[in-house]
Design a protein around this motif. Sequence first.
Motif, mmCIF file in Angstrom:
data_model
loop_
_atom_site.group_PDB
_atom_site.id
_atom_site.type_symbol
_atom_site.label_atom_id
_atom_site.label_comp_id
_atom_site.label_asym_id
_atom_site.label_seq_id
_atom_site.Cartn_x
_atom_site.Cartn_y
_atom_site.Cartn_z
ATOM 1 N N ASP A 193 0.827 -1.205 0.000
ATOM 2 C CA ASP A 193 0.000 0.000 0.000
ATOM 3 C C ASP A 193 0.865 1.260 0.000
ATOM 4 O O ASP A 193 0.537 2.242 -0.670
ATOM 5 N N ALA A 194 1.968 1.230 0.740
ATOM 6 C CA ALA A 194 2.874 2.387 0.769
ATOM 7 C C ALA A 194 3.534 2.589 -0.601
ATOM 8 O O ALA A 194 3.645 3.724 -1.089
ATOM 9 N N ILE A 195 3.952 1.507 -1.233
ATOM 10 C CA ILE A 195 4.541 1.622 -2.577
ATOM 11 C C ILE A 195 3.479 2.088 -3.567
ATOM 12 O O ILE A 195 3.743 2.944 -4.417
ATOM 13 N N GLY A 196 2.279 1.543 -3.447
ATOM 14 C CA GLY A 196 1.181 1.972 -4.316
ATOM 15 C C GLY A 196 0.865 3.445 -4.165
ATOM 16 O O GLY A 196 0.593 4.140 -5.147
ATOM 17 N N ALA A 197 0.913 3.947 -2.931
ATOM 18 C CA ALA A 197 0.668 5.379 -2.693
ATOM 19 C C ALA A 197 1.750 6.215 -3.361
ATOM 20 O O ALA A 197 1.463 7.268 -3.959
ATOM 21 N N TRP A 198 3.002 5.763 -3.279
ATOM 22 C CA TRP A 198 4.095 6.479 -3.953
ATOM 23 C C TRP A 198 3.860 6.487 -5.461
ATOM 24 O O TRP A 198 3.963 7.534 -6.106
ATOM 25 N N ARG A 200 0.693 -7.504 -7.370
ATOM 26 C CA ARG A 200 0.689 -6.576 -8.508
ATOM 27 C C ARG A 200 -0.697 -5.973 -8.693
ATOM 28 O O ARG A 200 -0.826 -4.782 -9.013
ATOM 29 N N ASP A 201 -1.738 -6.763 -8.460
ATOM 30 C CA ASP A 201 -3.101 -6.235 -8.535
ATOM 31 C C ASP A 201 -3.298 -5.131 -7.497
ATOM 32 O O ASP A 201 -3.949 -4.119 -7.770
ATOM 33 N N ARG A 202 -2.736 -5.319 -6.321
ATOM 34 C CA ARG A 202 -2.853 -4.309 -5.257
ATOM 35 C C ARG A 202 -2.152 -3.018 -5.672
ATOM 36 O O ARG A 202 -2.659 -1.916 -5.432
ATOM 37 N N LEU A 203 -0.965 -3.149 -6.284
ATOM 38 C CA LEU A 203 -0.257 -1.964 -6.774
ATOM 39 C C LEU A 203 -1.059 -1.278 -7.874
ATOM 40 O O LEU A 203 -1.171 -0.054 -7.902
ATOM 41 N N ARG A 204 -1.628 -2.069 -8.795
ATOM 42 C CA ARG A 204 -2.441 -1.499 -9.876
ATOM 43 C C ARG A 204 -3.705 -0.839 -9.351
ATOM 44 O O ARG A 204 -4.193 0.129 -9.932
ATOM 45 N N ALA A 205 -4.260 -1.353 -8.253
ATOM 46 C CA ALA A 205 -5.449 -0.729 -7.663
ATOM 47 C C ALA A 205 -5.130 0.698 -7.209
ATOM 48 O O ALA A 205 -5.969 1.592 -7.314
ATOM 49 N N ALA A 222 -2.394 2.494 -8.403
ATOM 50 C CA ALA A 222 -1.820 3.232 -9.547
ATOM 51 C C ALA A 222 -2.057 2.395 -10.806
ATOM 52 O O ALA A 222 -1.203 1.595 -11.200
ATOM 53 N N PRO A 223 -3.220 2.548 -11.428
ATOM 54 C CA PRO A 223 -3.630 1.665 -12.524
ATOM 55 C C PRO A 223 -2.682 1.600 -13.724
ATOM 56 O O PRO A 223 -2.685 0.599 -14.440
ATOM 57 N N ASP A 224 -1.905 2.621 -13.933
ATOM 58 C CA ASP A 224 -1.056 2.652 -15.131
ATOM 59 C C ASP A 224 0.372 2.161 -14.902
ATOM 60 O O ASP A 224 1.220 2.331 -15.778
ATOM 61 N N VAL A 225 0.658 1.544 -13.747
ATOM 62 C CA VAL A 225 2.018 1.046 -13.533
ATOM 63 C C VAL A 225 2.358 -0.012 -14.575
ATOM 64 O O VAL A 225 1.485 -0.724 -15.068
ATOM 65 N N VAL A 226 3.640 -0.069 -14.886
ATOM 66 C CA VAL A 226 4.179 -1.054 -15.818
ATOM 67 C C VAL A 226 5.267 -1.812 -15.060
ATOM 68 O O VAL A 226 6.048 -1.214 -14.322
ATOM 69 N N PHE A 227 5.327 -3.118 -15.251
ATOM 70 C CA PHE A 227 6.279 -3.949 -14.524
ATOM 71 C C PHE A 227 7.446 -4.365 -15.405
ATOM 72 O O PHE A 227 7.259 -4.693 -16.578
ATOM 73 N N VAL A 228 8.637 -4.333 -14.829
ATOM 74 C CA VAL A 228 9.831 -4.911 -15.442
ATOM 75 C C VAL A 228 10.215 -6.070 -14.540
ATOM 76 O O VAL A 228 10.678 -5.865 -13.418
ATOM 77 N N HIS A 229 9.986 -7.286 -15.025
ATOM 78 C CA HIS A 229 10.300 -8.482 -14.244
ATOM 79 C C HIS A 229 11.728 -8.899 -14.562
ATOM 80 O O HIS A 229 12.022 -9.352 -15.655
ATOM 81 N N LEU A 230 12.613 -8.725 -13.587
ATOM 82 C CA LEU A 230 13.996 -9.177 -13.719
ATOM 83 C C LEU A 230 14.011 -10.663 -13.397
ATOM 84 O O LEU A 230 13.705 -11.067 -12.285
ATOM 85 N N ALA A 231 14.342 -11.471 -14.392
ATOM 86 C CA ALA A 231 14.271 -12.917 -14.251
ATOM 87 C C ALA A 231 15.622 -13.550 -14.540
ATOM 88 O O ALA A 231 16.352 -13.092 -15.425
ATOM 89 N N GLY A 232 15.929 -14.588 -13.779
ATOM 90 C CA GLY A 232 17.191 -15.277 -13.995
ATOM 91 C C GLY A 232 17.197 -16.651 -13.382
ATOM 92 O O GLY A 232 16.347 -16.991 -12.558
#
Length: 172
Positions: free
Chosen positions: A63-68, A89-94, A96-106
């Motif tokens: 919620d704090a990250i979403g508020a930011w 991620r759904d919580r973050l989008r709730a 800030a609906p327009d967030v875009v994710f960069v998934h660092l995978a390895g």
Amino acid sequence: MRTPQVVVVMGVAGTGKTTIGALLATRLGVPYAEGDDFHASANIAKMTAGVPLDDDDRWPWLDAIGAWAHGRAGLGGVVSCSALKRAYRDRLRAAAPDVVFVHLAGDRAVVEDRMSHRQGHFMPTALLDSQFATLQPLGADEAGVVVDVSGGPEEIAGRAAEALTALSGPTV
């Protein structure tokens, strides 16, 4: 011109979210926020002790990250956040609906090796298995890109910036 978006750099511990997030923010000309800074001290103490967080620990942090992210809407920004589950991620989008994710995978071995060389971070390598077990990769319906963590930080950040440009057009 497109409105700058907020980018969430996600992935398991040790993938380079902080390093890549800061480099990506510089490339995009937007502020960077370290996701760990949004954790309550009790969360950090838990992780330092090798105890994985549960969802009740994570909700206030998300919620704090979403508020930011909400506060950066239209201005752009980059924030690191493991965002391992779709529900997170759904919580973050709730917020800030327009967030875009960069998934660092390895590969797990690569990530574990990187974690073993980190100094001054509270997350022990003992929690890596729980991180991989919790990880739900981005769904096809989620705005975001997957970026491989092989190579150096500048190379990875460059691939992330290129992938975001391909996803969104010239202005992310």
